[in-house]
Design a protein around this motif. Structure first.
Motif, PDB file in Angstrom:
ATOM      1  N   ASN A  38       0.851  -1.193   0.000  1.00 15.81           N
ATOM      2  CA  ASN A  38       0.000   0.000   0.000  1.00 15.81           C
ATOM      3  C   ASN A  38       0.885   1.240   0.000  1.00 15.81           C
ATOM      4  O   ASN A  38       1.406   1.646   1.034  1.00 15.81           O
ATOM      5  N   GLY A  39       1.050   1.841  -1.161  1.00 20.27           N
ATOM      6  CA  GLY A  39       1.899   3.019  -1.273  1.00 20.27           C
ATOM      7  C   GLY A  39       1.274   4.282  -0.707  1.00 20.27           C
ATOM      8  O   GLY A  39       1.963   5.289  -0.558  1.00 20.27           O
ATOM      9  N   ARG A  40      -0.011   4.235  -0.357  1.00 20.65           N
ATOM     10  CA  ARG A  40      -0.697   5.409   0.188  1.00 20.65           C
ATOM     11  C   ARG A  40      -0.908   5.304   1.703  1.00 20.65           C
ATOM     12  O   ARG A  40      -1.670   6.061   2.277  1.00 20.65           O
ATOM     13  N   THR A  74       3.084   5.732  -8.061  1.00 24.33           N
ATOM     14  CA  THR A  74       2.211   5.714  -9.224  1.00 24.33           C
ATOM     15  C   THR A  74       1.034   4.780  -8.960  1.00 24.33           C
ATOM     16  O   THR A  74       1.014   4.053  -7.966  1.00 24.33           O
ATOM     17  N   ALA A  75       0.054   4.796  -9.854  1.00 22.50           N
ATOM     18  CA  ALA A  75      -1.118   3.930  -9.726  1.00 22.50           C
ATOM     19  C   ALA A  75      -0.951   2.704 -10.611  1.00 22.50           C
ATOM     20  O   ALA A  75      -0.328   2.763 -11.672  1.00 22.50           O
ATOM     21  N   GLU A  76      -1.494   1.582 -10.169  1.00 26.25           N
ATOM     22  CA  GLU A  76      -1.518   0.360 -10.970  1.00 26.25           C
ATOM     23  C   GLU A  76      -2.940   0.149 -11.469  1.00 26.25           C
ATOM     24  O   GLU A  76      -3.878   0.086 -10.668  1.00 26.25           O
ATOM     25  N   ARG A 165       4.824  -8.704  -9.559  1.00 30.80           N
ATOM     26  CA  ARG A 165       5.089  -7.950  -8.337  1.00 30.80           C
ATOM     27  C   ARG A 165       5.490  -6.527  -8.692  1.00 30.80           C
ATOM     28  O   ARG A 165       6.162  -6.312  -9.707  1.00 30.80           O
ATOM     29  N   PRO A 166       5.119  -5.557  -7.857  1.00 29.98           N
ATOM     30  CA  PRO A 166       5.574  -4.184  -8.118  1.00 29.98           C
ATOM     31  C   PRO A 166       7.092  -4.085  -8.120  1.00 29.98           C
ATOM     32  O   PRO A 166       7.676  -3.381  -8.931  1.00 29.98           O
TER      33      PRO A 166
END
Length: 212
Positions: A38-40, A74-76, A165-166
């Motif tokens: 969770n980048g946010r 960024t968004a995926e 994977r990111p």
């Protein structure tokens, strides 16, 4: 930033140096693991997940950004929902004196998601995402084939993206190794030598009734 990282090395592990000299320790790796999910996430939640103070989490997070370990956020997206349900890999053989032209032409193709220079039979691998198979055919035959730098191509369609994977981390291998060393749970009916097995009261009473 370097002092914070050096003082935070945990477990005696070998730190990794990146960017301007930030030393990545186990805490930095845990932060990157959480951000991968969770980048946010908020700094408070990040600190709780990692097990450090909020101030420490904020300092380390900002150090990772300043050093370049975290490049951007960024968004995926779901490519199928976005109308790009066809993914293909195009392997390209490039005329060696014309790499500059190849790179320039490739940058003008919005369908290209990723390109890498490779070893082996081909010189480059291009990943494209488009709406249908005809778009791949048109790109290969009408555009790539007409670039003088391109000598030959080979196209492979991706049927299913099994794993994506990111990013991966060195700590992932440590987690996998620990999971493999973890002993398998013992079957309930098997009693290892030297151990006792406790029988529940209801189970014991049922056995007694059968004997009487």
């Amino acid at each position: 930033m370097s002092e914070i990282s050096r003082n935070g090395v945990a477990g005696g592990g070998q730190p990794g140096r990146i960017g301007i000299g930030l030393e990545l320790d186990e805490i930095h790796m845990k932060i990157l693991e959480v951000l991968r999910e969770n980048g946010r996430i908020s700094v408070s939640a990040l600190a709780e997940r990692v097990g450090i103070s909020r101030a420490n989490a904020y300092t380390r997070f900002e150090a990772l950004r300043a050093d370049g370990a975290i490049k951007r956020f960024t968004a995926e997206i779901d490519h199928v929902r976005a109308g790009l349900g066809i993914t293909a890999l195009i392997f390209v053989t490039v005329r060696q004196q014309m790499w500059k032209q190849f790179r320039a032409e490739l940058a003008r193709m919005p369908e290209v998601e990723y390109c890498a220079i490779t070893t082996g039979q081909h010189d480059a691998m291009i990943q494209v995402r488009v709406g249908d198979v005809a778009a791949v055919h048109s790109m290969v035959t009408d555009r790539l084939a007409n670039i003088p730098a391109v000598k030959a191509t080979e196209t492979v369609f991706i049927l299913d993206e099994v794993l994506k994977r990111p990013y991966v981390l060195p700590s992932d291998r440590d987690h996998a190794a620990r999971a493999q060393r973890r002993p398998a749970p013992e079957a309930q009916g098997d009693v290892p030598l030297g151990k006792m097995r406790f029988v529940g009261a209801a189970e014991g009473r049922a056995a007694l009734r059968k004997d009487t």
